[in-house]
Design an enzyme around this catalytic site. Structure first.
Site, PDB file in Angstrom:
ATOM      1  N   GLN A   1      29.072 -25.060  -0.814  1.00  0.00           N
ATOM      2  CA  GLN A   1      27.774 -25.203  -1.499  1.00  0.00           C
ATOM      3  C   GLN A   1      27.595 -26.644  -1.926  1.00  0.00           C
ATOM      4  O   GLN A   1      28.462 -27.235  -2.560  1.00  0.00           O
ATOM      5  CB  GLN A   1      27.736 -24.262  -2.717  1.00  0.00           C
ATOM      6  CG  GLN A   1      26.499 -24.409  -3.589  1.00  0.00           C
ATOM      7  CD  GLN A   1      26.669 -25.448  -4.679  1.00  0.00           C
ATOM      8  OE1 GLN A   1      27.776 -25.687  -5.149  1.00  0.00           O
ATOM      9  NE2 GLN A   1      25.580 -26.089  -5.075  1.00  0.00           N
TER      10      GLN A   1
ATOM     11  N   HIS B   1      20.095 -17.377  -9.406  1.00  0.00           N
ATOM     12  CA  HIS B   1      21.268 -18.072  -9.929  1.00  0.00           C
ATOM     13  C   HIS B   1      21.943 -17.210 -11.019  1.00  0.00           C
ATOM     14  O   HIS B   1      22.460 -17.702 -12.014  1.00  0.00           O
ATOM     15  CB  HIS B   1      20.842 -19.424 -10.517  1.00  0.00           C
ATOM     16  CG  HIS B   1      21.843 -20.522 -10.325  1.00  0.00           C
ATOM     17  ND1 HIS B   1      21.710 -21.511  -9.381  1.00  0.00           N
ATOM     18  CD2 HIS B   1      22.990 -20.821 -10.987  1.00  0.00           C
ATOM     19  CE1 HIS B   1      22.720 -22.359  -9.464  1.00  0.00           C
ATOM     20  NE2 HIS B   1      23.512 -21.957 -10.428  1.00  0.00           N
TER      21      HIS B   1
HETATM   22  C1  FMN Z   1      30.089 -19.576 -13.859  1.00  0.00           C
HETATM   23  C2  FMN Z   1      29.095 -19.742 -12.757  1.00  0.00           C
HETATM   24  C3  FMN Z   1      28.991 -20.959 -12.099  1.00  0.00           C
HETATM   25  C4  FMN Z   1      28.086 -21.112 -11.055  1.00  0.00           C
HETATM   26  N1  FMN Z   1      28.058 -22.287 -10.363  1.00  0.00           N
HETATM   27  C5  FMN Z   1      27.246 -22.407  -9.287  1.00  0.00           C
HETATM   28  C6  FMN Z   1      27.291 -23.582  -8.495  1.00  0.00           C
HETATM   29  O1  FMN Z   1      28.082 -24.494  -8.718  1.00  0.00           O
HETATM   30  N2  FMN Z   1      26.424 -23.664  -7.452  1.00  0.00           N
HETATM   31  C7  FMN Z   1      25.549 -22.657  -7.149  1.00  0.00           C
HETATM   32  O2  FMN Z   1      24.769 -22.781  -6.191  1.00  0.00           O
HETATM   33  N3  FMN Z   1      25.509 -21.525  -7.876  1.00  0.00           N
HETATM   34  C8  FMN Z   1      26.338 -21.379  -8.916  1.00  0.00           C
HETATM   35  N4  FMN Z   1      26.325 -20.208  -9.643  1.00  0.00           N
HETATM   36  C9  FMN Z   1      25.432 -19.111  -9.243  1.00  0.00           C
HETATM   37  C10 FMN Z   1      26.136 -18.181  -8.247  1.00  0.00           C
HETATM   38  O3  FMN Z   1      26.357 -18.812  -7.019  1.00  0.00           O
HETATM   39  C11 FMN Z   1      25.293 -16.913  -7.979  1.00  0.00           C
HETATM   40  O4  FMN Z   1      24.003 -17.274  -7.568  1.00  0.00           O
HETATM   41  C12 FMN Z   1      25.191 -16.007  -9.213  1.00  0.00           C
HETATM   42  O5  FMN Z   1      26.374 -16.047  -9.961  1.00  0.00           O
HETATM   43  C13 FMN Z   1      24.921 -14.571  -8.774  1.00  0.00           C
HETATM   44  O6  FMN Z   1      24.783 -13.734  -9.883  1.00  0.00           O
HETATM   45  P1  FMN Z   1      25.964 -12.801 -10.431  1.00  0.00           P
HETATM   46  O7  FMN Z   1      26.893 -13.695 -11.175  1.00  0.00           O
HETATM   47  O8  FMN Z   1      25.244 -11.864 -11.338  1.00  0.00           O
HETATM   48  O9  FMN Z   1      26.616 -12.135  -9.240  1.00  0.00           O
HETATM   49  C14 FMN Z   1      27.223 -20.036 -10.695  1.00  0.00           C
HETATM   50  C15 FMN Z   1      27.333 -18.816 -11.356  1.00  0.00           C
HETATM   51  C16 FMN Z   1      28.264 -18.659 -12.368  1.00  0.00           C
HETATM   52  C17 FMN Z   1      28.366 -17.314 -13.043  1.00  0.00           C
END
Ligand code: FMN
Length: 394
Positions: free
Chosen positions: A129, A280
């Site tokens: 990513q 997100h």
């Molecule tokens: C702690 C954390 C850090 C995240 N960091 C990123 C990231 O660096 N880049 C990104 O595209 N999405 C990031 N996300 C979003 C996740 O890729 C994803 O879209 C999201 O967690 C999905 O929802 P869920 O946690 O309910 O499954 C992050 C999510 C969490 C919980």
């Protein structure tokens, strides 16, 4: 681990083990957490109608994704700082995903570098990513490293043009760069398993954990007072930039964080192979529509031109099936693998993924299907209870 029977059991275990600042960074949403609540409501509002007496004695969750066969329609989503949840956490997640037979998407903001993750998980299907840095030449160098690690699939995150307003991080003193306060020092000290097993181990080996991909000249410990301008996230990113990235990347190209059919069509027009319909995880903007309400329209608009993936809010195997039935081809899991990782390291992440796969399998059996793909093509079986969703589906 036998007492951890569902995602919430793992979450509660993670809450006990992680310092509050870190737990809330993973767990919570943004502002008033309306988007987070609506995610749950949107998935709970969907029912799936079963077909009785279909006579199948087996289910096969194998899924074709970008030319690769994966064991289930799942991907471990990119999550920043997973290496703070457990020592070498990103390599553990990569190995856990490989054990489950699904891809792991490495975040630009991982603690461990793509090279170390590849060394630690030679057989894993790794995606990467990208958050684009202001200095585009540094971004290009990073992408060369990614390609050299046999990482074919690039995911551009399109839904983070600014730093989100997460007040709990400020209250907890959880920030990058990390700034010590009485509150967060007490927080760490009262979570000794994490303090010794994660932070202590880093301090005794490579030192204070950092954003691993930041170029060495800018790479400071997370306690450093400022991140150099060149590696600030490029908040002015537009479709022309994404088109250029698409043209220069040889492999599979995915745009993450799409919620409208118009943007999905833009992604298809620039030649993206896939999109992720995502809020997100409810972490960025508190007034967004839910992926469940956007998916049918997006999948109708672009499903024939690219691969539609979804994420946000999945806590059960049935949530995965709901996204599939609304038009997603596979579903990303963000928080769930992190809770598994916090609870029991690599074994916990494996257990969490296997649990969700079992839940999918059981629900699929009850619905009368023998594979997840056939559920997706039977979309009319989905019942969306909210009137907004019903309107969208007409
Ligand atoms: C702690 C954390 C850090 C995240 N960091 C990123 C990231 O660096 N880049 C990104 O595209 N999405 C990031 N996300 C979003 C996740 O890729 C994803 O879209 C999201 O967690 C999905 O929802 P869920 O946690 O309910 O499954 C992050 C999510 C969490 C919980």
């Amino acid at each position: 681990m036998s007492v951890l029977l569902n995602a919430d059991d793992f979450r509660q275990r993670a809450r006990r083990i992680l310092p509050r600042g870190l737990f809330e960074y993973i767990d919570r949403g943004t502002e008033d957490e309306t988007a987070l609540r609506k995610l749950r409501e949107s998935l709970d509002a969907i029912t799936l109608r079963p077909s009785a007496l279909t006579g199948h004695d087996w289910r096969d969750l194998k899924t074709q994704l970008f030319g690769t066969t994966i064991a289930a329609p799942l991907i471990v989503a990119p999550t920043a700082l997973a290496g703070l949840v457990s020592y070498d956490g990103e390599a553990k997640l990569a190995r856990a995903a490989a054990t489950a037979g699904i891809p792991f998407c490495v975040s630009t903001q991982s603690v461990t570098t793509i090279e170390s993750i590849r060394r630690g998980a030679p057989g894993a299907i790794l995606w990467f990513q990208l958050y684009v840095w202001r200095d585009r030449s540094l971004t290009e160098q990073l992408l060369k490293r990614v390609a050299a690690c046999d990482c074919d699939c690039l995911v551009i995150t399109a839904d983070t043009p600014l730093s989100p307003n997460r007040e709990y991080n400020r209250r907890n003193g959880f920030s990058i760069p990390f700034s010590p306060t009485v509150r967060n020092i007490v927080d760490m000290a009262t979570h000794p398993r994490w303090l010794l097993g994660v932070m202590g181990r880093y301090l005794a080996t490579e030192g204070m954990p950092t954003y691993g991909h930041y170029p060495s000249e800018f790479r400071g410990a997370i306690t450093r007072p400022s991140v150099a301008d060149a590696v600030r996230l490029e908040h002015r990113l537009n479709w022309d930039d994404v088109r250029r990235l698409r043209d220069s990347w040889q492999g599979t190209f995915i745009v993450k964080g799409i919620l409208t059919a118009e943007d999905a069509e833009m992604a298809a027009d620039i030649g993206a192979d896939g999109i992720v319909v995502s809020t997100h995880g409810g972490r960025n903007l508190d007034c967004l529509p839910t992926p469940a309400s956007c998916l049918p329209k997006i999948s109708r608009a672009v499903g024939a031109r690219l691969t539609v993936l979804a994420d946000s809010g999945v806590r059960r195997g049935t949530d995965v099936l709901k996204y599939l039935s609304l038009g997603a081809e596979s579903v990303q899991l963000g928080r769930l693998p992190l809770w598994g990782l916090a609870a029991h390291g690599e074994k916990g992440a494996v257990a969490m993924l296997q649990m969700i796969i079992r839940e999918i399998d059981t629900a699929l059996g009850f619905l009368g299907f023998c594979n997840a793909g056939s559920l997706r093509t039977a979309q009319p079986l989905t019942d969306c209870c909210s009137s907004a969703e019903r309107q969208l589906r007409q």
